[in-house]
Structures are given as C-alpha cells and as structure tokens.
Design an enzyme around this catalytic site. Structure first.
Site, PDB file in Angstrom:
ATOM      1  N   GLU A   1       4.108   4.510   6.988  1.00  0.00           N
ATOM      2  CA  GLU A   1       4.588   5.330   5.737  1.00  0.00           C
ATOM      3  C   GLU A   1       5.646   6.242   6.295  1.00  0.00           C
ATOM      4  O   GLU A   1       6.523   6.566   5.569  1.00  0.00           O
ATOM      5  CB  GLU A   1       3.261   6.091   4.932  1.00  0.00           C
ATOM      6  CG  GLU A   1       2.345   5.088   4.305  1.00  0.00           C
ATOM      7  CD  GLU A   1       3.144   4.451   3.264  1.00  0.00           C
ATOM      8  OE1 GLU A   1       3.893   3.641   3.135  1.00  0.00           O
ATOM      9  OE2 GLU A   1       2.667   4.961   1.690  1.00  0.00           O
TER      10      GLU A   1
ATOM     11  N   THR B   1      10.815   7.094  -2.732  1.00  0.00           N
ATOM     12  CA  THR B   1       9.887   8.305  -2.330  1.00  0.00           C
ATOM     13  C   THR B   1      10.446   9.348  -1.434  1.00  0.00           C
ATOM     14  O   THR B   1      10.175  10.358  -1.657  1.00  0.00           O
ATOM     15  CB  THR B   1       8.536   7.594  -1.560  1.00  0.00           C
ATOM     16  OG1 THR B   1       8.052   6.791  -2.653  1.00  0.00           O
ATOM     17  CG2 THR B   1       7.513   8.630  -1.128  1.00  0.00           C
TER      18      THR B   1
HETATM   19  N1  HSE Z   1       1.884  11.266  -2.012  1.00  0.00           N
HETATM   20  C1  HSE Z   1       2.986  10.615  -2.022  1.00  0.00           C
HETATM   21  C2  HSE Z   1       4.224  11.364  -2.694  1.00  0.00           C
HETATM   22  C3  HSE Z   1       2.701   9.218  -2.670  1.00  0.00           C
HETATM   23  O1  HSE Z   1       3.735  11.668  -4.156  1.00  0.00           O
HETATM   24  O2  HSE Z   1       5.233  11.577  -2.182  1.00  0.00           O
HETATM   25  C4  HSE Z   1       3.968   8.422  -2.791  1.00  0.00           C
HETATM   26  O3  HSE Z   1       3.643   7.171  -3.324  1.00  0.00           O
END
Ligand code: HSE
Length: 311
Positions: free
Chosen positions: A132, A185
C-alpha cells in the site's frame, strides 16, 4: 511441493464511513487473481497482466504484487527461489475497492502457499502494508487487513500494529456502486486536512464506537446511524458525481447507511437483506446512466475468508 498455484483475493470496503484508516471489510466479489509458477532462475518476474488496460507496471520492483513477493522472499532468506506471476485484474483500478490491496494479498498468499506456508497468514500483513505504501504513499491497513484475513477488521493501532477481527450480523449486505470516474488514492489522501476540530473528533469517535458496538450487538439500526463521517467525506465527496443524490436514492430505498468506499469514487450502503441491496445498486446505476456515467454494481455479504486457492 506445488509447482504452481492460482489464488483469488477479494475487494474491500475501507473506512466503512466513520473509521478512516481503521475499519474495513472484505466482500465476496469482485477481486483479483494471481497465477504463480516456479521457475528455475531466481527472482520474481511478471509475465502477464490482464484487465488493467495497460495501466499497471510490469517492472517487478514497481508492481505491488511482485514487489511484496520479493520482500517476502528476502525476509524468509529464500532469494534463491524464482517465480513468475500472472496478474488478472478482475476489478476496477482506482475505484476505492482496494484494487492494489487485492493484487498484493493474492501475490503474498500465493507465494506463502506455494512454499508450504513458512509464515502464518496473519504475519503476511506487514508485507501487504508495504504494498500500500508503494501504491499510494502510506501503508494503511484497512484494505489489506480484511483482504488478507477476511471479515470485518478494526486496526486499533498502527504502532504497534494491533488488528482485531470484529463480529458482524450474518445477514448484513453491502451494496456497492463504482461510478466509472478515476480517483487515485494518493490524490484523495492529499485532499484531507491534517488538523481537525475537537468537536468533529468527538462526533467521529462517538460514531466509530457506536458502529463497533452495533456490530457486537448485531443492532442494525445502531450500525446504520453510527455511519456518519464529518471529517473526510465532506472533502472527498466533491470528487464523486452526484454523491448527495446517490445518498438520497439509497436511503429512500431502505439503506441502513451510505458513504464512500475507501477513497472513492465507489459508494456503498449497508442493508439488512440482499433484495434491498440489489434495488439500491440498480437505482443508483440507473441514475448514473442518466448522467452518461457508466458504472459497476456489486452486492455481497461480508466475506469471512479473505484469499483462497482456486487450484
Ligand atoms: N483508508 C484509505 C483512505 C483507504 O481512505 O485513503 C483507501 O482505499
């Protein structure tokens, strides 16, 4: 010992509205598939990626699935091993459904299974979090933890890492719609303010506690009314077409809740049954089509298993 393996890892709904970076759940579909084969040369290579429209890197150091497998092999001291990976994307990229996380988890689960599980499945999590970090700049666990462990997950702490599997009502359904617009993201994280007002923090942690209590008590109405996000959704919802109209449609059809899945643009509702979930996805998709926006709809219970070996 196996020579090859085919693995599926599921999509996930991270944040679950009020739990930014700390709550997430796995769904049954969509998800990604990895086929991993041993090869005689040491090292990790990607031989094929399908379903990505050429968007993902074939360079094994840059692709999250292969990069995490390399890290795993280094960690267990087996850089003598060689594997080739085929990655079959069976879910949209940049959708807020944990696309990179599904690929990463599929890769890690595949290599660990191929080598007869030198480490426990739970202990693959730090490697998946590195994936990630590579994908979006921060190693958040709210997609990779449910993708890897299945179920509904609370990340109580990142340092030290403390991940808890929560109970949930068996009949809880998730109605997801992915409006076909791209929201990376990395960008969606950069929009969020780093400071919040105490009064908003009080509202938010009340809701997180309410949601977790509702899951334990199997109280659908408490679950629904706790799913309010005053910190992140007001900022991110502007990236999502007709977000407030979609909420009105979902809540009008009996949704328990409505919000952004992960960093968006996918949106989701919780419902008490499959029929309501199907009505909601159909109605939201119909609305998006009137705006000439294509979409994908998915209805699923919580996926208790996480990744599985297909053959
Ligand atoms: N918690 C992360 C965000 C999840 O909201 O950026 C990304 O899918």
């Amino acid at each position: 010992m196996r020579e090859s393996i085919r693995v599926f890892a599921p999509a996930t709904v991270a944040n679950v509205v009020c739990g930014f970076d700390v709550l997430g759940l796995a769904v049954n579909a969509p998800g990604d598939e990895v086929i991993m084969r041993r090869r005689s040369e040491p090292g990790v290579v990607i031989t094929k990626i399908t379903g990505d429209d050429g968007r993902l890197p074939l360079d094994p150091a840059k692709n999250t699935a292969s990069a995490c497998v390399q890290m795993f092999l280094q960690h267990i001291g087996r850089t003598d091993i060689g594997v080739e990976i085929e990655l079959h994307k069976k879910m949209p990229i940049g959708s807020g459904l944990g696309s990179s996380s599904a690929s990463t988890v599929a890769g890690l689960f595949a290599i660990n299974s191929l080598l007869d599980c030198p480490i426990k499945q739970d202990d693959l999590l730090p490697f998946a979090m590195k994936g990630e970090e590579l994908a979006c700049g921060f190693g958040h666990a709210d997609n990779v933890a449910p993708a890897l462990l299945g179920g509904f997950i609370l990340v109580r702490s990142y340092d030290p890492l403390d991940v808890i599997k929560l109970p949930y009502p068996e009949e809880l359904h998730t109605a997801i719609v992915f409006p076909e617009v791209d929201v990376p993201t990395r960008d969606a994280r950069q929009m969020i303010r780093s400071k919040v007002l105490l009064k908003d923090a009080v509202t938010q942690w009340g809701n997180v506690a309410g949601l977790v209590s509702g899951l334990f008590m199997k109280d659908m109405d408490l679950i629904g009314r706790s799913m309010v996000d005053v910190l992140v959704e007001p900022v991110r919802s502007i990236l999502i077409p007709d977000f407030h109209k979609m909420r009105e449609i979902a809540m009008g059809l009996g949704a328990l809740s409505f919000g952004i899945s992960g960093s968006g643009p996918s949106v989701f509702s919780f419902t008490k049954d499959q029929e309501t979930a199907e009505r909601i996805t159909a109605a939201i998709q119909k609305h998006l089509s009137t705006l000439s926006i294509g979409s994908q709809g998915y209805v699923s219970k919580v996926n208790a298993n996480g990744p599985i070996i297909l053959d």
